[in-house]
Scaffold this motif. Structure first.
Motif, PDB file in Angstrom:
ATOM      1  N   THR A 141      -7.022   4.059  -3.551  1.00 54.56           N
ATOM      2  CA  THR A 141      -5.917   3.368  -2.894  1.00 54.56           C
ATOM      3  C   THR A 141      -4.931   3.349  -4.322  1.00 54.56           C
ATOM      4  OG1 THR A 141      -7.066   2.607  -1.228  1.00 54.56           O
ATOM      5  CG2 THR A 141      -5.101   1.679  -1.670  1.00 54.56           C
ATOM      6  N   SER A 187      -3.411   6.151   0.409  1.00 54.18           N
ATOM      7  CA  SER A 187      -4.944   5.911   0.519  1.00 54.18           C
ATOM      8  C   SER A 187      -5.563   7.234   0.883  1.00 54.18           C
ATOM      9  CB  SER A 187      -5.171   4.638   1.608  1.00 54.18           C
ATOM     10  OG  SER A 187      -4.987   3.676   1.055  1.00 54.18           O
ATOM     11  N   THR A 194      -1.451   1.099  -4.999  1.00 57.70           N
ATOM     12  CA  THR A 194      -0.415  -0.068  -4.423  1.00 57.70           C
ATOM     13  C   THR A 194       0.424  -0.194  -5.322  1.00 57.70           C
ATOM     14  OG1 THR A 194      -2.023  -1.476  -5.461  1.00 57.70           O
ATOM     15  CG2 THR A 194      -2.525  -1.226  -3.204  1.00 57.70           C
ATOM     16  N   ASN A 232       0.917  -1.114   0.117  1.00 59.75           N
ATOM     17  CA  ASN A 232      -0.202  -0.057  -0.071  1.00 59.75           C
ATOM     18  C   ASN A 232       0.834   1.395  -0.027  1.00 59.75           C
ATOM     19  OD1 ASN A 232      -1.966   1.668   0.102  1.00 59.75           O
ATOM     20  ND2 ASN A 232      -2.737   1.073   2.205  1.00 59.75           N
TER      21      ASN A 232
END
Length: 527
Positions: free
Chosen positions: A10, A5, A12, A2
């Motif tokens: 989000t 966010s 990644t 990650n």
């Protein structure tokens, strides 16, 4: 992994590929730059995917870019410099400072970088700009030889604030004694080698040597620490013959030329502190300088075969005196005499009842007067006054020239000049291969020694041609300084009964006139 966010999406990373998953609509796409500023490791490479994912609120993972390493090193091909660019935010960098710094220095060592590492580079203020982390030592090339020569006195009148010219005090002959300094060469210096970041030596270029040009019969070299000086071998007058500085013999007559001396005929320059008695003659292969304040009278002749003539006190020729110079004549005044010059006649006060022949005839722009007589010039005549209030007949003629042909000749000369400069530069590169003894500077990099002599001679020949072209260029520019195809410039007044002729065009002055007359395209112009 990650990366980022918020309430909309989000980010990644999987194997350095960056993905976005959007779970809330209406995120302002223009705000995404702030995200990139906060996480500089992210590089967007697929803007279309990013826009579609945000605008369409795609919850599925969409690839949008790549994850850059925490830092990147850039090695120059010559192993002289390494730069680093950080892809971390300021807070991340501060948190990982010791770890990142250690990794960077270890990476340098693994690449064989052993010298020139700048350990304090990463201890300064945070920046995302490219930084130099290692710097080799550049070579310092040697200084070229420096050549200086004696500066000859300039043979032109002093111009006063009121615009008048002083033709009376000229440093005409630069006399020197045996052993006098005439020039010098400060030797070229060796360069200081450099070192690459891997410890290899980077050779430095030795400064270019330059020759001294001088007449070996009258000038000698004296080698001193760090330089060679040129010294006079004889007492005489300094001359520049082409590019060569030399000392010409000077005959100094302390007093007058007359019954005690007889006529003078001398191979060299002559300087007379007094006058030349009526009926006597002076002839020299070089310059003649007559310094008596009373000037000269009805002399037989004063002749310089290749140089200039300076008569400080003027000429009272009684229609007998003839002055002839291959180049220029400088005189205070000319009265009832004949002056012939290959280039210029320069007169301070007036020419009265005299015959003047030259390419250019210049009188003082404030006081200069041409009264009576005849002036014949090829290019230009300049005088404050022509004729007088008594309306004495005065004739001024300009042979003229073809301006277009002179321009064309100048264009061809400049092209030849540029070609010669290019040729000299190519030859110089060949000559630079050799050291001072004429041996190749590198074992298998040279041309045979006999070719060095050939290239050196060719370089000198080209430089001589360049010098000759420069002299010709200055002469052509002098032509073009005149208006039209020939000009008569009257600065203050031309009086009636003055006849002006330029080429085939003739003008009789009938009333007081000021201005310039010149011919262009077979028409006489006045302005």
């Amino acid at each position: 992994m990650n990366i980022f966010s918020n309430e909309y999406f989000t980010l990644t990373a999987v194997e350095n590929r960056v993905y976005i998953s959007v779970f809330a609509p209406e995120y302002p796409f223009t705000e995404f730059n702030k995200v990139l500023q906060a996480i500089p490791r992210v590089q967007i490479t697929q803007f279309g995917n990013l826009r579609n994912a945000i605008q369409q609120s795609l919850s599925d993972r969409v690839e949008v870019g790549r994850l850059k390493p925490e830092y990147e090193l850039n090695f120059s091909p010559d192993h002289m410099r390494v730069t680093v660019r950080l892809h971390l935010g300021e807070e991340d960098f501060k948190a990982k400072h010791r770890e990142i710094t250690s990794e960077i220095f270890k990476a340098l060592q693994q690449k064989g970088i052993t010298e020139g590492i700048l350990y304090d580079t990463l201890n300064g203020p945070y920046t995302n700009q490219e930084l130099i982390i290692a710097q080799g030592k550049a070579p310092i090339n040697g200084e070229d030889a420096i050549i200086r020569y004696y500066e000859l006195s300039e043979r032109k009148p002093t111009i006063h604030q009121d615009g008048s010219a002083d033709y009376y005090e000229l440093n005409f002959i630069d006399e020197v004694e045996v052993g006098a300094w005439l020039g010098e060469k400060v030797f070229a210096t060796e360069g200081i080698p450099g070192r690459t970041l891997k410890g290899s030596i980077v050779p430095a270029r030795t400064g270019r040597d330059k020759p001294l040009y001088y007449d070996k019969e009258t000038v000698e070299e004296v080698v001193m620490e760090g330089k060679t000086e040129l010294r006079a071998k004889i007492t005489g007058a300094i001359m520049m013959l082409g590019r060569n500085i030399s000392v010409q013999k000077v005959l100094t007559i302390h007093g007058d030329v007359g019954p005690k001396t007889g006529n003078i005929d001398y191979d060299g320059s002559i300087q007379i502190t007094g006058t030349v008695t009526d009926g006597y003659s002076v002839k020299a292969t070089q310059d003649i300088s007559i310094l008596g304040t009373m000037g000269i009278g009805a002399v037989e002749s004063i002749t310089s075969e290749t140089g200039d003539i300076y008569i400080k006190g003027g000429i009272f020729g009684k229609e007998r005196a003839v002055i002839t110079a291959e180049r220029d004549v400088f005189v205070k005044l000319a009265n009832d005499c004949t002056i012939r010059a290959g280039e210029k006649i320069n007169i301070g006060l007036y020419a009265m009842g005299s015959k003047l022949y030259a390419k250019y005839v210049y009188l003082d722009k404030i006081r200069g007067k041409i009264i009576g007589g005849l002036v014949q010039a090829q290019v230009q005549v300049v005088s404050a006054y022509i004729g007088n209030e008594m309306e004495r007949p005065t004739v001024v003629q300009i042979e003229g020239f073809n301006r277009n042909e002179v321009k064309k000749e100048l264009e061809n000369l400049l092209k030849e000049y540029q070609d010669l400069l290019s040729e000299v530069e190519k030859i110089r590169k060949e000559v630079d291969i050799f050291d001072e003894e004429g041996e190749p500077a590198k074992a298998n990099d040279g041309i045979p020694k006999k070719d060095f002599i050939y290239y050196w001679a060719k370089q000198e020949s080209s430089m001589d041609k360049i010098h000759q072209l420069e002299e010709t260029r200055q002469k052509l520019m002098s032509y073009l300084s005149a208006k039209g195809d020939g000009e008569i410039a009257i600065i203050r007044k031309a009086f009636p009964r003055t006849i002006i002729q330029i080429k085939e065009m003739e003008k009789h002055i009938e009333f007081i006139t000021t201005g310039s007359f010149y011919v262009s395209e077979n028409k006489l112009f006045y302005e």
